[in-house]
Design a protein around this motif. Structure first.
Motif, PDB file in Angstrom:
ATOM      1  N   ALA A 119      53.649  43.879  54.610  1.00  0.00           N
ATOM      2  CA  ALA A 119      54.489  44.749  55.429  1.00  0.00           C
ATOM      3  C   ALA A 119      54.511  44.306  56.893  1.00  0.00           C
ATOM      4  N   ARG A 120      53.523  43.529  57.306  1.00  0.00           N
ATOM      5  CA  ARG A 120      53.422  43.074  58.698  1.00  0.00           C
ATOM      6  C   ARG A 120      53.967  41.674  58.941  1.00  0.00           C
ATOM      7  N   MET A 121      53.896  40.816  57.917  1.00  0.00           N
ATOM      8  CA  MET A 121      54.294  39.423  58.124  1.00  0.00           C
ATOM      9  C   MET A 121      54.671  38.780  56.797  1.00  0.00           C
ATOM     10  N   PRO A 122      55.501  37.745  56.834  1.00  0.00           N
ATOM     11  CA  PRO A 122      55.877  37.075  55.583  1.00  0.00           C
ATOM     12  C   PRO A 122      54.707  36.256  55.043  1.00  0.00           C
ATOM     13  N   ILE A 123      54.358  36.498  53.799  1.00  0.00           N
ATOM     14  CA  ILE A 123      53.300  35.724  53.159  1.00  0.00           C
ATOM     15  C   ILE A 123      53.684  35.418  51.718  1.00  0.00           C
ATOM     16  N   ASP A 124      53.096  34.367  51.211  1.00  0.00           N
ATOM     17  CA  ASP A 124      53.173  34.037  49.793  1.00  0.00           C
ATOM     18  C   ASP A 124      51.826  34.470  49.229  1.00  0.00           C
ATOM     19  N   ALA A 125      51.792  35.594  48.530  1.00  0.00           N
ATOM     20  CA  ALA A 125      50.536  36.170  48.060  1.00  0.00           C
ATOM     21  C   ALA A 125      50.287  35.850  46.596  1.00  0.00           C
ATOM     22  N   HIS A 126      49.036  35.608  46.292  1.00  0.00           N
ATOM     23  CA  HIS A 126      48.613  35.386  44.909  1.00  0.00           C
ATOM     24  C   HIS A 126      47.292  36.128  44.703  1.00  0.00           C
ATOM     25  N   ALA A 127      47.164  36.782  43.567  1.00  0.00           N
ATOM     26  CA  ALA A 127      45.946  37.528  43.247  1.00  0.00           C
ATOM     27  C   ALA A 127      45.140  36.794  42.187  1.00  0.00           C
ATOM     28  N   ILE A 128      43.833  36.759  42.403  1.00  0.00           N
ATOM     29  CA  ILE A 128      42.903  36.222  41.418  1.00  0.00           C
ATOM     30  C   ILE A 128      41.921  37.333  41.088  1.00  0.00           C
ATOM     31  N   SER A 129      41.786  37.636  39.817  1.00  0.00           N
ATOM     32  CA  SER A 129      40.845  38.653  39.372  1.00  0.00           C
ATOM     33  C   SER A 129      39.747  37.982  38.549  1.00  0.00           C
ATOM     34  N   VAL A 130      38.523  38.173  38.971  1.00  0.00           N
ATOM     35  CA  VAL A 130      37.399  37.614  38.213  1.00  0.00           C
ATOM     36  C   VAL A 130      37.411  38.166  36.788  1.00  0.00           C
ATOM     37  N   ALA A 131      37.882  39.393  36.621  1.00  0.00           N
ATOM     38  CA  ALA A 131      37.953  39.987  35.275  1.00  0.00           C
ATOM     39  C   ALA A 131      38.797  39.140  34.335  1.00  0.00           C
ATOM     40  N   ASP A 132      39.820  38.476  34.872  1.00  0.00           N
ATOM     41  CA  ASP A 132      40.672  37.625  34.043  1.00  0.00           C
ATOM     42  C   ASP A 132      40.007  36.287  33.702  1.00  0.00           C
ATOM     43  N   LEU A 133      38.938  35.962  34.414  1.00  0.00           N
ATOM     44  CA  LEU A 133      38.273  34.664  34.240  1.00  0.00           C
ATOM     45  C   LEU A 133      36.919  34.757  33.544  1.00  0.00           C
ATOM     46  N   VAL A 134      36.487  35.960  33.211  1.00  0.00           N
ATOM     47  CA  VAL A 134      35.135  36.165  32.684  1.00  0.00           C
ATOM     48  C   VAL A 134      34.804  35.202  31.546  1.00  0.00           C
ATOM     49  N   GLN A 135      35.651  35.114  30.549  1.00  0.00           N
ATOM     50  CA  GLN A 135      35.358  34.270  29.386  1.00  0.00           C
ATOM     51  C   GLN A 135      35.250  32.796  29.752  1.00  0.00           C
ATOM     52  N   ASP A 136      36.109  32.333  30.660  1.00  0.00           N
ATOM     53  CA  ASP A 136      36.114  30.919  31.031  1.00  0.00           C
ATOM     54  C   ASP A 136      35.087  30.577  32.096  1.00  0.00           C
ATOM     55  N   LEU A 137      34.774  31.519  32.954  1.00  0.00           N
ATOM     56  CA  LEU A 137      33.919  31.265  34.110  1.00  0.00           C
ATOM     57  C   LEU A 137      32.433  31.245  33.785  1.00  0.00           C
ATOM     58  N   ALA A 138      32.025  32.064  32.835  1.00  0.00           N
ATOM     59  CA  ALA A 138      30.596  32.279  32.597  1.00  0.00           C
ATOM     60  C   ALA A 138      29.807  31.006  32.317  1.00  0.00           C
ATOM     61  N   GLY A 139      30.350  30.063  31.582  1.00  0.00           N
ATOM     62  CA  GLY A 139      29.586  28.875  31.219  1.00  0.00           C
ATOM     63  C   GLY A 139      29.831  27.652  32.079  1.00  0.00           C
ATOM     64  N   VAL A 140      30.618  27.783  33.139  1.00  0.00           N
ATOM     65  CA  VAL A 140      30.971  26.627  33.967  1.00  0.00           C
ATOM     66  C   VAL A 140      29.798  26.234  34.860  1.00  0.00           C
ATOM     67  N   VAL A 141      29.462  24.943  34.840  1.00  0.00           N
ATOM     68  CA  VAL A 141      28.367  24.468  35.694  1.00  0.00           C
ATOM     69  C   VAL A 141      28.861  23.624  36.863  1.00  0.00           C
ATOM     70  N   SER A 142      30.097  23.151  36.811  1.00  0.00           N
ATOM     71  CA  SER A 142      30.662  22.430  37.956  1.00  0.00           C
ATOM     72  C   SER A 142      32.174  22.589  37.948  1.00  0.00           C
ATOM     73  N   ALA A 143      32.753  22.471  39.132  1.00  0.00           N
ATOM     74  CA  ALA A 143      34.206  22.605  39.252  1.00  0.00           C
ATOM     75  C   ALA A 143      34.922  21.514  38.468  1.00  0.00           C
ATOM     76  N   LYS A 144      34.296  20.357  38.359  1.00  0.00           N
ATOM     77  CA  LYS A 144      34.926  19.230  37.655  1.00  0.00           C
ATOM     78  C   LYS A 144      35.059  19.483  36.154  1.00  0.00           C
ATOM     79  N   SER A 145      34.161  20.273  35.599  1.00  0.00           N
ATOM     80  CA  SER A 145      34.202  20.524  34.153  1.00  0.00           C
ATOM     81  C   SER A 145      34.769  21.902  33.810  1.00  0.00           C
ATOM     82  N   ALA A 146      35.377  22.551  34.779  1.00  0.00           N
ATOM     83  CA  ALA A 146      35.878  23.912  34.576  1.00  0.00           C
ATOM     84  C   ALA A 146      37.148  23.922  33.733  1.00  0.00           C
ATOM     85  N   PRO A 147      37.320  24.967  32.924  1.00  0.00           N
ATOM     86  CA  PRO A 147      38.585  25.144  32.197  1.00  0.00           C
ATOM     87  C   PRO A 147      39.747  25.289  33.187  1.00  0.00           C
TER      88      PRO A 147
END
Length: 179
Positions: free
Chosen positions: A32-60
């Motif tokens: 409402a104050r300024m033009p932005i390109d907004a994107h939302a990230i919810s950890v809830a949407d990543l729970v299954q994929d995030l839990a076992g990740v040990v490095s960014a390089k091997s992430a789903p």
């Protein structure tokens, strides 16, 4: 002037989530104050994929995309529910995958939700140190909301709406510089 890329990260682990609702309310107030390109990230949407990740390089792909969006954002809004006096573990794990130099100087508006006001210091005692590690520019005022600020997973408190506006007003100059 290019449109600022804002990424709102909510650390809630389920749906619905007051942390996600708070992130959305803050993002809408910035829009409402300024033009932005907004994107939302919810950890809830990543729970299954995030839990076992040990490095960014091997992430789903879903986790890699989230990390890339965080790293390439011009500014962040981060919200988390308070669990045992701190942010959620998977919220922290997501940020463990972010390159340690990716957020240098980026404005970050900090926010948290909790069952009572006794958890409000999580912003200063947990979130600010995390983003100080990244050398981010945490905005002067954070936004804390307790359960009574919501009705049916919608912001219902005028006081919370005022706190959101005050936090944005105090930090808008930093956001405009990035945009």
């Amino acid at each position: 002037m290019s449109t600022m890329k804002l990424v709102a990260v909510s650390g809630g682990l389920g749906h619905p989530s007051r942390a996600a609702v708070l992130a959305k309310a803050i993002t809408e107030a910035i829009v409402a104050r300024m033009p932005i390109d907004a994107h939302a990230i919810s950890v809830a949407d990543l729970v299954q994929d995030l839990a076992g990740v040990v490095s960014a390089k091997s992430a789903p792909a879903s986790v890699s995309e989230a990390v890339t969006r965080i790293e390439t954002a011009d500014a962040l809004v981060v919200t988390t529910p308070v669990y045992r006096g701190s942010y959620t573990g998977l919220f922290k794990h997501l940020f463990d995958l972010v390159h340690h130099e990716a957020l240098i100087g980026k404005p970050v508006l900090l926010a948290a939700t909790g069952g009572s006001d006794r958890h409000s210091l999580v912003i200063d005692h947990q979130l600010r140190p995390l983003f100080a590690f990244f050398q981010s520019l945490t905005l002067p005022l954070g936004v804390y909301a307790n359960d009574s600020d919501f009705s049916n997973y919608e912001v219902s408190s005028d006081a919370l709406k005022e706190r959101i506006q005050l936090a944005i007003e105090s930090g808008i100059g930093y956001l405009e510089l990035r945009g």
